[in-house]
Design a protein around this motif. Sequence first.
Motif, PDB file in Angstrom:
ATOM      1  N   PHE A 208       0.539  -1.086  -0.186  1.00 44.20           N
ATOM      2  CA  PHE A 208      -0.132  -0.204  -0.167  1.00 44.20           C
ATOM      3  C   PHE A 208       1.061   1.118  -0.393  1.00 44.20           C
ATOM      4  O   PHE A 208       1.644   1.628   0.516  1.00 44.20           O
ATOM      5  N   ILE A 209       0.418   1.883  -0.609  1.00 44.52           N
ATOM      6  CA  ILE A 209       1.518   3.591  -1.066  1.00 44.52           C
ATOM      7  C   ILE A 209       0.359   4.545  -1.411  1.00 44.52           C
ATOM      8  O   ILE A 209      -0.511   4.556  -1.522  1.00 44.52           O
ATOM      9  N   PHE A 210       0.558   5.465   0.481  1.00 42.33           N
ATOM     10  CA  PHE A 210      -0.505   6.488   0.649  1.00 42.33           C
ATOM     11  C   PHE A 210       0.652   7.531  -0.010  1.00 42.33           C
ATOM     12  O   PHE A 210       1.653   7.764   0.324  1.00 42.33           O
ATOM     13  N   VAL A 211       0.203   8.905  -0.684  1.00 43.28           N
ATOM     14  CA  VAL A 211       0.252   9.755  -1.048  1.00 43.28           C
ATOM     15  C   VAL A 211       0.097  10.501  -0.467  1.00 43.28           C
ATOM     16  O   VAL A 211      -0.860  11.004  -0.673  1.00 43.28           O
ATOM     17  N   VAL A 212       0.667  12.103   0.229  1.00 44.02           N
ATOM     18  CA  VAL A 212       0.285  12.775   1.057  1.00 44.02           C
ATOM     19  C   VAL A 212       1.387  14.000   1.349  1.00 44.02           C
ATOM     20  O   VAL A 212       1.862  14.645   1.914  1.00 44.02           O
ATOM     21  N   ALA A 213       1.959  13.845   0.077  1.00 45.93           N
ATOM     22  CA  ALA A 213       3.020  14.878  -0.185  1.00 45.93           C
ATOM     23  C   ALA A 213       2.721  16.268  -1.355  1.00 45.93           C
ATOM     24  O   ALA A 213       1.544  16.078  -1.929  1.00 45.93           O
ATOM     25  N   SER A 214       2.563  17.510  -0.611  1.00 46.56           N
ATOM     26  CA  SER A 214       2.679  18.762  -0.824  1.00 46.56           C
ATOM     27  C   SER A 214       2.933  18.796  -2.815  1.00 46.56           C
ATOM     28  O   SER A 214       3.921  18.177  -2.720  1.00 46.56           O
ATOM     29  N   VAL A 215       2.112  19.420  -3.689  1.00 42.72           N
ATOM     30  CA  VAL A 215       3.121  20.061  -4.823  1.00 42.72           C
ATOM     31  C   VAL A 215       3.724  21.154  -4.737  1.00 42.72           C
ATOM     32  O   VAL A 215       3.627  21.924  -4.240  1.00 42.72           O
ATOM     33  N   THR A 216       5.299  20.765  -5.122  1.00 35.80           N
ATOM     34  CA  THR A 216       5.847  21.813  -5.202  1.00 35.80           C
ATOM     35  C   THR A 216       6.583  22.418  -6.888  1.00 35.80           C
ATOM     36  O   THR A 216       6.542  21.235  -7.692  1.00 35.80           O
ATOM     37  N   SER A 217       7.533  23.550  -6.681  1.00 34.67           N
ATOM     38  CA  SER A 217       8.321  23.619  -7.784  1.00 34.67           C
ATOM     39  C   SER A 217       9.162  22.316  -8.050  1.00 34.67           C
ATOM     40  O   SER A 217       9.510  22.449  -9.294  1.00 34.67           O
ATOM     41  N   GLU A 218       9.262  20.852  -7.461  1.00 36.03           N
ATOM     42  CA  GLU A 218      10.159  20.441  -7.435  1.00 36.03           C
ATOM     43  C   GLU A 218      10.161  18.946  -7.698  1.00 36.03           C
ATOM     44  O   GLU A 218      10.228  18.053  -7.839  1.00 36.03           O
ATOM     45  N   ASN A 219       8.609  18.318  -7.502  1.00 36.73           N
ATOM     46  CA  ASN A 219       8.068  17.705  -7.175  1.00 36.73           C
ATOM     47  C   ASN A 219       6.526  17.533  -8.637  1.00 36.73           C
ATOM     48  O   ASN A 219       6.151  16.576  -7.942  1.00 36.73           O
ATOM     49  N   GLN A 220       6.373  18.604  -9.546  1.00 35.89           N
ATOM     50  CA  GLN A 220       5.193  18.242  -9.777  1.00 35.89           C
ATOM     51  C   GLN A 220       5.412  17.216 -10.672  1.00 35.89           C
ATOM     52  O   GLN A 220       6.248  16.784 -11.642  1.00 35.89           O
ATOM     53  N   GLY A 221       3.810  16.219 -10.847  1.00 40.02           N
ATOM     54  CA  GLY A 221       4.444  15.168 -11.792  1.00 40.02           C
ATOM     55  C   GLY A 221       5.605  13.854 -11.629  1.00 40.02           C
ATOM     56  O   GLY A 221       5.248  13.578 -12.604  1.00 40.02           O
ATOM     57  N   PHE A 222       5.690  14.043 -10.561  1.00 41.69           N
ATOM     58  CA  PHE A 222       7.416  13.161 -10.945  1.00 41.69           C
ATOM     59  C   PHE A 222       6.827  11.884 -10.262  1.00 41.69           C
ATOM     60  O   PHE A 222       7.566  10.479 -10.829  1.00 41.69           O
ATOM     61  N   LEU A 223       5.060  11.361  -9.843  1.00 38.98           N
ATOM     62  CA  LEU A 223       5.614   9.607 -10.063  1.00 38.98           C
ATOM     63  C   LEU A 223       4.487   9.770 -11.201  1.00 38.98           C
ATOM     64  O   LEU A 223       2.973  10.142 -11.604  1.00 38.98           O
ATOM     65  N   GLY A 224       5.385   8.593 -12.004  1.00 37.19           N
ATOM     66  CA  GLY A 224       5.289   8.557 -13.416  1.00 37.19           C
ATOM     67  C   GLY A 224       4.862   7.054 -14.258  1.00 37.19           C
ATOM     68  O   GLY A 224       4.673   6.217 -13.141  1.00 37.19           O
TER      69      GLY A 224
END
Length: 340
Positions: A208-224
């Motif tokens: 199980f993977i929970f994604v709870v990270a805010s969007v920043t200038s460095e991680n937009q779309g980083f899970l592809g």
Amino acid sequence: MTRPLVLCAPEPRALDQIFTPQALSTLRDRYRLHETDAASVAALPSETLAEARYILGQPPLDESALAAMTSLRAILNVESNLLQNMPYAPLFERGIHVLTTGQVFAQPVAEIGLGFALALARQIVDADLDFREGREAWGLDGARRSRLLTGSDIGLVGYGDLGRALHRLLVPFRARLRVFDPWLPDAVIAEAGAEPADLDTVLAASDFIFVVASVTSENQGFLGADAFARMRAGAAFILLSRAGVVDFDALMAAVASGHIVAASDVYPEEPLPPGHPVRALPGFLRSAHRAGALTSALTRMGDMVLDDMALMDRGLPPARLKRAERETVARMRSKPVEKT
């Protein structure tokens, strides 16, 4: 003695959503309120700007408007985003607090996230729909794809207020919990009772993977697509923070292929158009950005705002709200939603 002035532009909320009737009465007793819309704040008369002690909301401000606010002590942002609509550097230089109330959403969002995980693990929603249509499978025949959350491998992407609230809920399940958060030292995660890990490990080693990270200038779309391909076959991907951290088309493709299942409370466009393909995607559990939308959470904001304003009135630092940090505020890229 003249009561301090508060500029009230709490969009996208209203004062009676944030404050209980009793708390709103207290606010009106302690302060003079100038209620307006966010777009109008910077254009208020200079004498009004000069007198304002607090701003309740997150209105766009330019440097000239801020310079006119000679009495300003704090901007109290009553949503969970930090917008790039004001000059943060001068605010910090003048010692003006920028405070957020987003932590009130941590517990309700964590609880629904746990519900998503259990629903995916045991096919609760699909089983209910099958039962309604008279095509239910009984006993073991209806549970061949089910698994336990207890004793599983769980990964968290992000370990802020929401990640920590979720961790507390997961403790009784005796899972192995790995956390990836590049903004924290490993020691902070380890001292909280979780295992620091890099992103590749969290993706590859989790049921199980929970994604709870805010969007920043460095991680937009980083899970592809590559990230979803590295996940275990049949793993559950649960998106709770903001859709901007994922390539949503790649997420849908990974679910459509049968490689993973997923749940999400957030989407690239909100509200979603009627024909969006995620609406009919098997293996995808959908929620309409409602995880934190509880009246009890919103009214906690008002209590926290009153408490911290009372402290600042006495020349003390705020204690309940979260302060924006000068090192990270300019990196935030989360967008507000129309319905909360």
